[in-house]
Enzyme design. Structure first.
Site, PDB file in Angstrom:
ATOM      1  N   THR A 107     -95.332  31.255 -38.517  1.00 23.58           N
ATOM      2  CA  THR A 107     -94.543  30.701 -39.621  1.00 23.58           C
ATOM      3  C   THR A 107     -94.650  31.602 -40.848  1.00 23.58           C
ATOM      4  O   THR A 107     -95.249  31.216 -41.856  1.00 23.58           O
ATOM      5  CB  THR A 107     -94.993  29.278 -39.986  1.00 23.58           C
ATOM      6  OG1 THR A 107     -96.388  29.313 -40.296  1.00 23.58           O
ATOM      7  CG2 THR A 107     -94.717  28.289 -38.871  1.00 23.58           C
ATOM      8  N   PRO A 108     -94.054  32.806 -40.779  1.00 28.34           N
ATOM      9  CA  PRO A 108     -94.060  33.634 -41.988  1.00 28.34           C
ATOM     10  C   PRO A 108     -93.377  32.859 -43.113  1.00 28.34           C
ATOM     11  O   PRO A 108     -92.419  32.126 -42.865  1.00 28.34           O
ATOM     12  CB  PRO A 108     -93.254  34.867 -41.606  1.00 28.34           C
ATOM     13  CG  PRO A 108     -92.901  34.732 -40.176  1.00 28.34           C
ATOM     14  CD  PRO A 108     -93.280  33.374 -39.717  1.00 28.34           C
ATOM     15  N   HIS A 109     -93.878  33.000 -44.324  1.00 26.43           N
ATOM     16  CA  HIS A 109     -93.274  32.263 -45.431  1.00 26.43           C
ATOM     17  C   HIS A 109     -93.523  32.982 -46.746  1.00 26.43           C
ATOM     18  O   HIS A 109     -94.478  33.745 -46.874  1.00 26.43           O
ATOM     19  CB  HIS A 109     -93.792  30.825 -45.484  1.00 26.43           C
ATOM     20  CG  HIS A 109     -95.277  30.723 -45.581  1.00 26.43           C
ATOM     21  ND1 HIS A 109     -96.089  30.765 -44.472  1.00 26.43           N
ATOM     22  CD2 HIS A 109     -96.107  30.593 -46.634  1.00 26.43           C
ATOM     23  CE1 HIS A 109     -97.342  30.651 -44.846  1.00 26.43           C
ATOM     24  NE2 HIS A 109     -97.388  30.549 -46.159  1.00 26.43           N
ATOM     25  N   ALA A 110     -92.620  32.711 -47.674  1.00 26.67           N
ATOM     26  CA  ALA A 110     -92.732  33.334 -48.995  1.00 26.67           C
ATOM     27  C   ALA A 110     -91.856  32.574 -49.980  1.00 26.67           C
ATOM     28  O   ALA A 110     -90.911  31.892 -49.600  1.00 26.67           O
ATOM     29  CB  ALA A 110     -92.288  34.797 -48.933  1.00 26.67           C
TER      30      ALA A 110
END
Length: 157
Positions: free
Chosen positions: A68-71
Site C-alpha cells: 500500500t504505497p501512499h503519500a
C-alpha cells in the site's frame, strides 16, 4: 475527504492497471505516478517523489503479495487510489519477505490527517481477505478488479 467515499470512488473510472511487467519497485512507482497524472490531473514527478520519499522511511509491503504505497500530494480535494496488478510479483521489502504483485497506492491531499489513515485502514482490512486477494489475481481486467473491490467493500460493511 468525505469519510465514506467507496473504494471504487477513490479509484475512479480508470485507476486500475493490469498486467504491467514491472521488474523493480521504481517501475511500479512510475506507473502509479503516470496513472495518477492521467486520471487525477496530478504532476507525475511530484507524485513519484512523494511515493519514493515515503518508501524510504519503510516499505509499505503488507505481506501476502500486497503493498500500500501512499503519500500526501498537492492538487487533490480528497483521497484517490491507484491499483496495480503486476504480471509477475517483484521484491518490495514486504514484512513477510514475499514478493508483491498487488499494489494499492493511496494519494491524499497534503492537509489530510485522519482521513488518510482511515482510508489506508479500510484498504488494509479489505485486502487482508484471502478470498478477495485470490479473486483480484484471477480477474480478467481492470473493470473486474474495480467490481471485486466494490463488492468486497459492500460485504465487509
Amino acid at each position: 475527504m468525505p469519510d465514506r467515499l467507496s473504494i471504487a470512488d477513490l479509484i475512479g473510472p480508470s485507476g486500475v492497471a493490469v498486467g504491467f511487467g514491472a521488474r523493480t519497485p521504481r517501475q511500479v512507482m512510475n506507473l502509479i505516478a503516470d496513472k495518477a497524472a492521467q486520471n487525477f490531473g496530478l504532476d507525475p514527478v511530484g507524485v513519484l517523489s512523494a511515493l519514493l520519499e515515503r518508501e524510504q522511511s519503510g516499505s509499505t509491503g503488507l505481506g501476502r503479495g500486497v503493498a500500500t504505497p501512499h503519500a500526501r500530494v498537492s492538487g487533490l480535494e480528497h483521497s484517490r487510489l491507484v491499483v496495480v496488478r503486476l504480471e509477475q510479483p517483484i521484491a518490495f521489502g514486504a514484512i513477510d519477505g514475499q514478493p508483491v504483485d498487488l499494489f494499492f497506492a493511496l494519494l491524499s491531499p497534503e492537509d489530510s490527517g485522519v482521513e488518510h489513515l482511515r482510508a489506508l485502514a479500510r484498504i488494509s482490512r479489505l485486502v487482508r481477505r484471502e478470498d478477495l486477494r485470490g479473486q483480484l489475481r484471477q480477474a480478467a481486467d481492470a473493470d473486474a478488479i474495480r467490481f471485486l473491490l466494490a463488492q468486497g467493500e459492500a460485504t465487509a460493511a
